[in-house]
Design an enzyme around this catalytic site. Structure first.
Site, PDB file in Angstrom:
ATOM      1  N   TYR A 180      -2.553  -0.380   9.977  1.00 31.16           N
ATOM      2  CA  TYR A 180      -2.731  -0.932   8.633  1.00 31.16           C
ATOM      3  C   TYR A 180      -1.439  -0.807   7.838  1.00 31.16           C
ATOM      4  O   TYR A 180      -0.956  -1.777   7.236  1.00 31.16           O
ATOM      5  CB  TYR A 180      -3.867  -0.200   7.922  1.00 31.16           C
ATOM      6  CG  TYR A 180      -3.985  -0.542   6.453  1.00 31.16           C
ATOM      7  CD1 TYR A 180      -4.450  -1.792   6.049  1.00 31.16           C
ATOM      8  CD2 TYR A 180      -3.622   0.373   5.469  1.00 31.16           C
ATOM      9  CE1 TYR A 180      -4.546  -2.116   4.696  1.00 31.16           C
ATOM     10  CE2 TYR A 180      -3.714   0.059   4.125  1.00 31.16           C
ATOM     11  CZ  TYR A 180      -4.174  -1.184   3.740  1.00 31.16           C
ATOM     12  OH  TYR A 180      -4.262  -1.503   2.412  1.00 31.16           O
TER      13      TYR A 180
ATOM     14  N   SER B 281       0.833  -1.205   0.000  1.00 33.20           N
ATOM     15  CA  SER B 281       0.000   0.000   0.000  1.00 33.20           C
ATOM     16  C   SER B 281       0.862   1.248   0.000  1.00 33.20           C
ATOM     17  O   SER B 281       1.972   1.253   0.556  1.00 33.20           O
ATOM     18  CB  SER B 281      -0.891  -0.007   1.250  1.00 33.20           C
ATOM     19  OG  SER B 281      -1.494   1.249   1.458  1.00 33.20           O
TER      20      SER B 281
END
Length: 336
Positions: free
Chosen positions: A152, A127
């Protein structure tokens, strides 16, 4: 026929990528636990479309399920693309255990089985959030990524480190994919485009973080799928011993790419494009920066373009229109 295991196949990117791979003549085994993080009906709708493809097989299973090994034994899997993960920066603030379970424990289970069964290439979703507190724009894979600002992001960076260790120890070819704000039809309800479209149509107030002073690289899902498909056969090879002078340089068969669109847009302009397409103004609820979020993102795509001879370029206006056309049709919204 080559066989690809796509985890997270009922998810947004997994759904589109599975369709792309099937259309390119590959056999796809789609795996997903179909959790209730967001609308399960939307996930099931994606699955039903995929089940209509002759070269697609769906299996409902969690990555940490002990029987996952049976899947590798039943199917002769050539490639693994791991898209299964607990998504969402904001959700991680309140539900950290979900991220450890899916994004770390599940990842280790999958790459361990990939090692055991000698897959040709292991690709996985990272990501843009791994860039964290990095202030240098555009983000380059050569930049240090030692300061994630959400759990995350930390789990995604952990995936990259785990992948490198497996690659170095066991000569497994691995490729990390740092996605930048992917959007498009059948998108996730917790993503900006979906939330803003829904709020405007329903006349509800929409939360606009950092008072709208955000800059984002939004990447149309078809561009992502084309990029990943082209990377499938770009298998990294073991290198001779070399000086490690970059976070992504290694002697191991290991590589990481930014996968995004380097056209950056202000959040307010983004919302205005949605309003224009809908022919309706939204109600703004301006808020400060959300914990764990970053104010600006833009990818350096030089390495990606050099490797696959392709640059994601779908214009943001075109992508928004395609999403809204899908949204209106899917939810059967009648014109005012």
């Amino acid at each position: 026929m080559q066989t690809v295991l796509v985890t997270g196949a009922a998810g947004f990117i997994g759904f589109h990528l599975s369709k792309k791979l099937c259309s390119e003549g590959l056999k796809v085994i789609g795996l997903d636990n179909v959790n209730d993080y967001y609308d399960v009906d939307l996930k099931n709708a994606r699955i039903e479309i995929l089940k209509g493809l002759p070269s697609f097989t769906f299996i409902k299973k969690d990555l940490v399920d002990e029987s996952l090994s049976e899947l590798f034994e039943e199917f002769n899997i050539d490639y693994v693309i791991n898209l299964a993960a607990q998504a969402g920066v904001r959700h991680s603030l309140e539900h950290p255990d979900d991220y450890v379970h899916s994004n770390i424990a599940g990842f280790v289970r999958l790459i361990e089985l990939s090692k055991k069964h000698k897959v040709k290439h292991f690709l996985y979703a990272s990501s843009a959030s791994v860039y964290g507190a990095n202030k240098k724009i555009p983000f380059s894979t050569g930049d240090a990524v030692d300061h994630p600002i959400s759990l995350y992001a930390a789990t995604k960076r952990s995936n990259e480190l785990i992948a490198h260790s497996y690659s170095a120890l066991f000569d497994i070819p691995v490729t990390g994919l740092r996605f930048f704000s992917v959007y498009g039809p059948f998108g996730r309800p917790d993503m900006a485009l979906f939330k803003f479209t829904k709020a405007i149509l329903e006349g509800e107030s929409m939360d606009v973080y950092n008072h709208g002073k955000m800059k984002r690289s939004f990447t149309y899902v078809d561009d992502v799928c084309e990029s990943v498909f082209r990377l499938l056969d770009e298998v990294p090879e073991m290198q001779s011993e070399q000086e490690i002078n970059s976070p992504v340089a290694s002697f191991a068969p290991f590589q990481i790419f930014n996968v995004g669109n380097d056209e950056v847009i202000d959040l307010i302009e983004y919302i205005q494009l949605i309003e224009k397409r809908l022919g309706k103004k939204g109600k703004y609820n301006y808020l400060p920066m959300q914990l764990g979020d970053i104010s600006e993102s833009k990818p350096d795509l030089d390495e990606l373009v050099k490797r696959i001879k392709y640059r994601p370029t779908t214009p943001i206006r075109e992508g928004i229109e395609k999403f809204i056309d899908w949204y209106i049709d899917y939810y059967n919204i009648k014109p005012n």
